[in-house]
Design an enzyme around this catalytic site. Structure first.
Site, short mmCIF file in Angstrom:
data_model
loop_
_atom_site.label_atom_id
_atom_site.label_comp_id
_atom_site.label_asym_id
_atom_site.label_seq_id
_atom_site.Cartn_x
_atom_site.Cartn_y
_atom_site.Cartn_z
N ARG A 252 46.23 -6.15 9.29
CA ARG A 252 47.27 -5.53 10.15
C ARG A 252 46.88 -4.46 10.90
NH1 ARG A 252 52.51 -7.86 8.86
NH2 ARG A 252 53.04 -6.47 10.23
N LYS B 220 36.47 -9.01 0.03
CA LYS B 220 36.11 -10.54 0.49
C LYS B 220 34.65 -10.54 1.34
CE LYS B 220 40.98 -11.15 0.05
NZ LYS B 220 42.36 -11.03 0.74
#
Ligand code: GFP
Ligand code: GFP
Length: 828
Positions: free
Chosen positions: A565, A679
């Site tokens: 974001r 990740k």
């Protein structure tokens, strides 16, 4: 129930899970021909996706039924994860993997003339969340099922997920995400589970025949909650848990008065209004905006969920005091804090439990997870709005607060200020209900999501509560990610390579097994295979960029990624200023110097909240820079700038495995944890980051040689901000050059960027200028080190080998052990 003589028949025809490929194909065709009423002549990819997912869904439902029956008969404690966001992404690939039927489905559809990849592409993302918080909830329910805990998620079934983002003329343009166009095969509508939810109205009390004061809440608006169940299959286990999402519907009671008075339209309009409650996800990340509809959503969801949980408990006929032995409820942020009040209300108003006994039950049931220390994100509701919408809850909050403050006063009789500081009611105009304080007071454990963050909440925003409750109430559970989606699904080639060395895919269940590849870090053959896979993933992303942005990028260049974001605290502005600095440096290079430079592709992606002006300006600048740089012949392959529109979970699955470097560069102390950092490293990318959130623990696990850290530490942030406020801090000279370029119109109309620049030249709240030189230095090191393949690749391998800690299975075990006190139930 079914008479015993009929039961044999039920058993005989009970639905079994399909086993082999042929049974899958039979089911597939049955669904094409009956469920979809199509045929061999008009089965396109969409229909094939729908038929395949129906077949898989049936299989999940069989496992779901077994699991629920088992959990009911075992009669053990369950955990309920209350989250206003579940950012699930696509379901089909995950369902196949977890159910262990990926191979048969893949070759099953191939025999019938389809490619599995094409079918997977048909599925829209279930984007019922904003960012990290929502995706964490999705990883957590995957892990709860995979580790065999009896646990449900409860959330809202938004008709519109997070908006779709397009880039028009460099600006973000939002459009609604109506994701349910083609009905959703992954949900089971439970029209029979309907719960009445009330709003507004008034309260009154009376004394009953036993001389007891009874409170009632009456009148007001009524809507209905309808349940939609989403099966959550665990990986390598039969356990299939449930995610129950509530949708709002008008009550069956139609306003006949209006109807008979001839005002048909308005009576229909009224009932339609009910559906807006669960219609749309609020698109704010780390920002609170006090809209009444949002509070309505929260109560609607919390009341429906608690009604369901309490009903399930009552089936066991246990005394109320055993409720916390059967039920643990985790509050994902303060969004579900009303659950504390609602449970107290149910116990005292509806079930006749005494206040103290009830409050004991409540506080032993709940745990609260905090995800941010940013003040603008902390929920507070104006008392007048709250009182109007939930009059009885407001009364109960006053009571909770009174008892709490009495206790505090007794403990600290001399500290008058303390009472005002910790009161649930903030004495502002109007008064406000502080939801985080209510959540702390109503829970037995409060946790942060990474070590630094958990320390910070104890020393800053919740300091007084540590004084009151002692430090043991506050703890840390570092976030994690599911290796199923974020390694095996997103990066199947890497997963296969690791499996070939580890000897099995067991590392997808026990991520610490990755450690076994560490000895191979300098093995030339293994390195080659590693590099080939990274290249493949970069080519896959390059193809995506070609398709969506229309230009080529060089797969031999260093892929530098920042996707998340858009937020000032995450500092995408620093990244793009750095890119401009790089551009200016390249323009000043000689031919010889250019030969030595490391080519880069700088990739950005992420959504801005629709009302967040500064974040939108950052997006515009990235796109403006991209346009200039990519068209500059002097630069050629040395620098390309890409903004990937509409970043979401399924795009992350393509982007994450393709990074060489990813940036996690928040101002120290602002990013609670971050999860995409985990990740990227798990997929063999290195991090360029600040000493913030989970970057710190990643550094500890992978070793400080295998990460690029820079910038001021959290402990200096306050002093630096103070300096900016009270003295003239000179702007970093390199940053000044960057600003000069922007202001001279190099990237189009400079007026667009005036406020962005002055946010840095002014108070520089996020310390962009303070960290800029250190950032450039770190970038330089990245450029140099990337040229040495052996060092780079061995770092990448070593980092992956040490990522075991960041599995969400580990996080869930910690929650289960130290907060929920629940145990796994084996399906064997
Ligand atoms: C009941 C039964 C379960 C059954 C579900 C299905 O659960 O065995 O699978 O209903 O809705 F006990 P509760 O929701 O009542 O717990
Ligand atoms: C928030 C925090 C992150 C944290 C996640 C999950 O993310 O640092 O990793 O929650 O705990 F800011 P967003 O929802 O704001 O992305």
């Amino acid at each position: 129930s079914i008479p015993s003589e009929s039961r044999q028949l039920w058993q005989k025809f009970g639905v079994k899970e399909f086993g082999g490929k042929e049974e899958f194909q039979q089911e597939f065709i049955r669904h094409v021909e009956t469920t979809l009423a199509r045929s061999i002549y008009n089965c396109d990819d969409l229909a094939a996706y729908q038929a395949a997912s129906q077949a898989i869904r049936d299989r999940l439902i069989v496992a779901w039924n077994k699991t629920q029956q088992k959990h009911t008969t075992k009669d053990r404690k369950r955990v309920y994860y209350l989250s206003l966001e579940f950012l699930m992404g696509r379901a089909m690939d995950n369902a196949m993997l977890n159910a262990g039927i990926k191979d048969i489905t893949k070759s099953g559809v191939a025999d019938l003339g389809f490619k599995i990849e094409d079918l997977l592409e048909q599925e829209p993302d279930a984007a019922l969340g904003n960012g990290g918080l929502g995706r964490l909830a999705a990883c957590f329910i995957d892990s709860i099922a995979s580790t065999n805990y009896p646990g449900w998620g409860y959330g809202l079934r938004y008709q519109y997920g997070i908006f779709k983002q397009r880039i028009v003329d460099g600006y973000q343009v939002e459009s609604p995400d109506y994701w349910l166009t083609f009905s959703n095969p992954w949900e089971i509508p439970r029209y029979e589970i309907q719960i009445d939810i009330m709003f507004y109205g008034y309260t009154r009390k009376y004394t009953n025949d036993d001389g007891k004061v009874v409170h009632v809440w009456e009148g007001g608006e009524q809507v209905q909650a309808v349940a939609y169940d989403v099966p959550v299959p665990g990986y390598g286990t039969e356990t299939t848990n449930n995610l129950r999402l509530w949708a709002s519907k008008p009550t069956r009671e139609f306003d006949f008065e209006k109807f008979n008075a001839g005002d048909y339209e308005s009576s229909v309009r009224e009932s339609q209004k009910a559906e807006t409650i669960s219609a749309v996800l609020y698109p704010n990340d780390n920002f609170y905006s006090g809209k009444e509809l949002r509070l309505k959503q929260q109560y609607f969801w919390v009341a429906a969920s608690l009604n369901d949980i309490v009903r399930r408990f009552k089936k066991t006929h246990r005394p109320w005091k055993e409720f916390p032995d059967q039920v643990a409820i985790q509050l994902n942020d303060t969004h579900p804090t009303l659950a504390v009040v609602e449970l107290q209300r149910i116990l005292i108003d509806m079930e006749g439990v005494e206040w103290d006994a009830a409050w004991n039950i409540v506080t032993n049931t709940f745990g609260y997870t905090n995800h941010t220390v940013l003040p603008e994100a902390l929920e507070k509701w104006p008392v007048p709005l709250f009182t109007n919408l939930l009059p009885r809850h407001m009364e109960i909050i006053y009571e909770i607060n009174l008892f709490f403050l009495q206790k505090v006063e007794k403990m600290f009789p001399k500290e008058r200020d303390l009472l005002a500081r910790v009161s649930i009611i903030e004495e502002s105009t109007p008064q406000q209900v502080r939801m985080a304080y209510l959540a702390i007071i109503g829970s037995h454990k409060v946790n942060g999501v990474a070590e630094l963050h958990s320390e910070l909440i104890k020393t800053t925003i919740f300091k007084d509560f540590v004084t009151i409750y002692g430090p043991d109430k506050f703890m840390n559970v570092t976030n994690g990610i599911t290796p199923r989606r974020w390694l095996h699904q997103a990066n199947p080639k890497l997963s296969d390579l690791i499996a070939s060395k580890v000897g099995s895919y067991d590392f997808l269940k026990d991520l610490n097994l990755l450690k076994k590849i560490e000895p191979l870090a300098h093995d030339p053959k293994f390195q080659d295979e590693w590099v080939t896979i990274k290249k493949f993933n970069k080519a896959r992303l390059a193809a995506h960029i070609k398709q969506s942005n229309g230009f080529e990028v060089n797969v031999n260049a260093l892929f530098d990624v920042q996707v998340k974001r858009i937020h000032e605290y995450k500092r995408q502005q620093m990244n793009i200023f750095g890119v401009i600095h790089r551009y200016l440096s390249i323009k000043a290079m000689t031919k010889e110097e250019k030969k030595e430079a490391t080519p880069r592709v700088c990739i950005f992606g992420g959504k801005s909240a629709p009302g967040y002006y500064m974040a939108k300006t950052i997006i515009k600048l990235i796109n403006a820079v991209s346009e200039v740089v990519n068209a500059d012949a002097d630069v050629g392959d040395l620098l390309k700038v890409v903004f990937i529109a509409d970043y979401n979970v399924s795009k992350a699955e393509i982007i994450v495995p393709a990074s060489d470097i990813s940036q996690h560069i928040s101002t120290a102390g602002t990013e609670a944890s971050g999860t995409s950092n985990m990740k990227f490293v798990l997929n063999g990318g290195l991090i360029l980051g600040t000493v913030d959130g989970a970057n710190i623990e990643i550094t500890r696990e992978v070793g400080e040689n295998n990460i690029f850290l820079f910038g001021h530490l959290a402990e200096s942030v306050e002093d630096l901000r103070h300096k900016h406020r009270f003295s003239d801090v000179p702007l970093d000279p390199n940053l000044e050059k960057v600003f000069n370029a922007i202001e001279s119109g190099t990237f189009g109309d400079p007026n667009i960027y005036v406020s962005l620049i002055s946010s840095v030249t002014g108070s520089d709240y996020y310390l962009v200028s303070d960290d800029f030189q250190s950032y450039l230095d770190a970038q330089k090191l990245v450029d140099q080190d990337f040229k040495n393949k052996d060092t780079w690749v061995s770092r990448s391998i070593t980092a992956v080998a040490n990522m075991g800690f960041f599995s969400s299975d580990r996080a869930i075990d910690e929650y289960a052990e130290s907060i929920w006190n629940v145990e796994p139930i084996s399906m064997e």
